[in-house]
Design an enzyme around this catalytic site. Structure first.
Site, short mmCIF file in Angstrom:
data_model
loop_
_atom_site.label_atom_id
_atom_site.label_comp_id
_atom_site.label_asym_id
_atom_site.label_seq_id
_atom_site.Cartn_x
_atom_site.Cartn_y
_atom_site.Cartn_z
NE ARG A 123 -3.46 0.28 1.88
CZ ARG A 123 -4.63 -0.40 2.70
NH1 ARG A 123 -4.42 -0.36 4.44
NH2 ARG A 123 -5.76 -1.28 2.17
CB CYS A 140 -9.40 -9.74 19.18
SG CYS A 140 -7.26 -10.51 19.50
CB CYS A 143 -9.78 -10.11 14.70
SG CYS A 143 -8.79 -10.32 13.40
CG ASP A 341 -5.77 1.40 8.42
OD1 ASP A 341 -5.61 1.73 7.04
OD2 ASP A 341 -5.17 1.19 9.37
CE LYS A 348 -1.23 1.16 10.30
NZ LYS A 348 -0.80 0.84 9.04
C1 LIG Z 1 0.07 -0.10 8.74
C2 LIG Z 1 0.24 -0.55 7.50
C3 LIG Z 1 1.68 -0.74 7.20
C4 LIG Z 1 2.33 -0.47 8.01
O1 LIG Z 1 2.59 1.58 8.01
P1 LIG Z 1 3.40 2.47 9.45
O2 LIG Z 1 2.71 3.54 9.45
O3 LIG Z 1 4.81 2.46 8.94
O4 LIG Z 1 3.22 1.43 10.51
C5 LIG Z 1 2.35 -1.14 6.07
N1 LIG Z 1 1.23 -1.97 5.23
C6 LIG Z 1 -0.02 -1.81 5.54
C7 LIG Z 1 -1.04 -1.95 4.50
C8 LIG Z 1 -0.71 -0.87 6.42
O5 LIG Z 1 -1.97 -1.52 6.97
S1 SF4 Z 2 -5.05 -10.78 13.97
FE1 SF4 Z 2 -7.01 -10.60 14.67
S2 SF4 Z 2 -7.51 -12.21 16.48
FE2 SF4 Z 2 -5.36 -12.43 15.85
S3 SF4 Z 2 -3.88 -10.96 17.32
FE3 SF4 Z 2 -4.74 -9.71 15.98
S4 SF4 Z 2 -6.53 -8.68 16.21
FE4 SF4 Z 2 -6.08 -10.73 17.20
#
Ligand SMILES: *Cc1c(COP(=O)(O)O)cnc(C)c1O
Ligand code: SF4
Length: 433
Positions: A123, A140, A143, A341, A348
């Protein structure tokens, strides 16, 4: 008596089997094979009995997204206050997961759309997310990757992992590889060793990160052997996922210490969860305790629009309220960056309370955390730079390449863009005609 014997009651242990020992308890494999997956076991361990109708609904929720709670994590549940307990809420399936709202999505962050090969989400310009394992020690309930996590069919084969590694090899712009899942630290030591050695042998990869909830839900997994493997591949960073101060136990701190002592910087990503940690004071305690355990709060996530987690969502204003009560009030590096996000896959987006109150031609008016309003007078003779980055002598660094995108492009003047326009803008289409 070691620490663990202090933290868990023998009576609790015996709920899992008659002849279980503290040695078993300290063994992560025992923890995994004794995880609570069924309602019967849950009722037995928590000493409750769900009413029949609730039982049916919880069972349905478990069929959609499995339940798995390590005995260790279950031991943190406050049985006397079950339904308000933050550990219970994060780990025990609930009928609320069956509520689906219109705007919820399977893949709200479009991680699959930004996936050039199985296992990779590319991304951002210089880094990739690499899903190495769909399984977690504890599932979780909040999640964001419910669609993927736990599904054995999304378990990448060794060939698929190899193809993903090849993708990284073929993309010299990738300097940062983030292992994710599921939980990478649930892979076997040998397999993880192989993946890490493959990635770290790629010349353009400058750093490896691992996202893992193991220090929170299965700290026993941080064994000396695991740590010895990890530290062969420095620089390696670990990001973990503490959501509440009660998760920071002596056992988890011991695991964190092992990682820190191996020279691994540890960050933490918290998800803002309704009824769990949506309180400025809970959040302050959590982040202060993380810092004193040598963990740097990294992100505070607004809860995503994933299916079946809407009961965990808070308003964004709650997040702003929390950040307002952290900045200035506590250690600067105990304040995580609050991010949303972007639904649809924009990455983000940081959100902050406003500290800039106003601007004049030569001054900026700012306010601090106490409400004091102050004036920063801009320098009268500040020239900045030529903004001609391609010819700038300051950048006589080898291989320095400038590739400006987004708003950055409007601010600098490497090219002549003065606006960013969506590709299907109607007005622009008319101009072309
Ligand atoms: C969060 C994320 C990252 C890492 O982002 P940082 O801001 O550098 O921690 C990289 N790729 C994807 C798809 C993400 O969601
Ligand atoms: S991937 Fe989902 S279920 Fe696994 S530790 Fe992360 S939040 Fe929890």
């Amino acid at each position: 008596m070691n620490k663990v014997e202090n933290t868990v009651d023998l009576k609790f242990l015996k709920k899992f089997s008659k002849d279980v020992t503290y040695n078993d308890w300290n063994d992560y494999k025992w923890q995994i094979s004794n995880s609570i997956k069924s309602l019967d076991m849950l009722e037995n361990v928590l000493e409750i009995k769900f009413p029949d109708n609730e039982r049916k609904e919880i069972q349905k929720a478990i069929e959609v997204f499995p339940m798995s709670i390590t005995p260790y994590y279950a031991s943190l549940i406050d049985i006397s206050n079950l339904k308000k307990d933050p550990i219970y809420k994060q780990s025990v399936a609930s009928k609320k997961e069956l509520i689906m709202e219109d705007f919820e999505m399977e893949d709200p962050l479009a991680e699959d759309k930004d996936s050039p090969v199985i296992g990779i989400t590319h991304r951002y310009p210089d880094r990739v997310l690499f899903y190495v394992n769909p399984n977690c020690a504890m599932y979780c309930r909040h999640c964001t990757r419910k669609r993927k996590v736990s599904e054995s069919e999304s378990n990448p084969s060794k060939e698929e992992i190899q193809k993903a590694i090849d993708y990284i090899k073929e993309h010299p712009e990738v300097r940062d590889v983030l292992l994710s899942g599921g939980d990478p630290l649930l892979l076997s030591d040998d397999y993880l060793d192989w993946i890490l050695s493959e990635i770290s042998s790629i010349e353009h990869v400058e750093l490896i990160r691992i996202g893992s909830r193991v220090p929170v839900v299965l700290p026993q997994r941080i064994t000396d052997n695991l740590v010895n493997i990890l530290k062969k591949y420095h620089p390696i960073w670990v990001n973990t996922h503490f959501n509440h101060v009660v998760e920071i136990t002596d056992t988890s701190v011991e695991a964190l210490d092992k990682l820190s002592n191996a020279g691994i910087p540890i960050g933490n990503q918290t998800v803002l969860l309704s009824g769990v940690n949506d309180c400025p004071y809970v959040m302050r305690k959590l982040n202060q305790k993380l810092v004193s355990s040598r963990v740097r709060p990294y992100y505070l996530y607004q809860c995503d629009l994933s299916k079946g987690i809407s009961h965990f969502r808070t308003s964004i204003s709650k997040g702003l309220e929390i950040i307002e009560s952290l900045i200035g009030h506590t250690t600067g590096f105990a304040v995580p960056r609050y991010v949303v996000d972007a639904p649809g896959g924009g990455g983000k987006i940081p959100v902050m309370p406003n500290y800039v109150v106003s601007w004049g031609s030569d001054r900026v008016i700012l306010r601090n955390y106490e409400g004091v309003i102050t004036t920063y007078k801009e320098p009268s003779n500040y020239e900045g730079c030529s903004k001609n980055c391609n010819k700038c002598s300051r950048l006589s660094i080898d291989d320095f390449e400038i590739n400006q995108t987004g708003i950055e492009k409007l601010i600098t003047n490497v090219d002549t863009s003065i606006s960013l326009v969506p590709s299907n803008n109607k007005r622009m289409c008319r101009r072309e005609k």
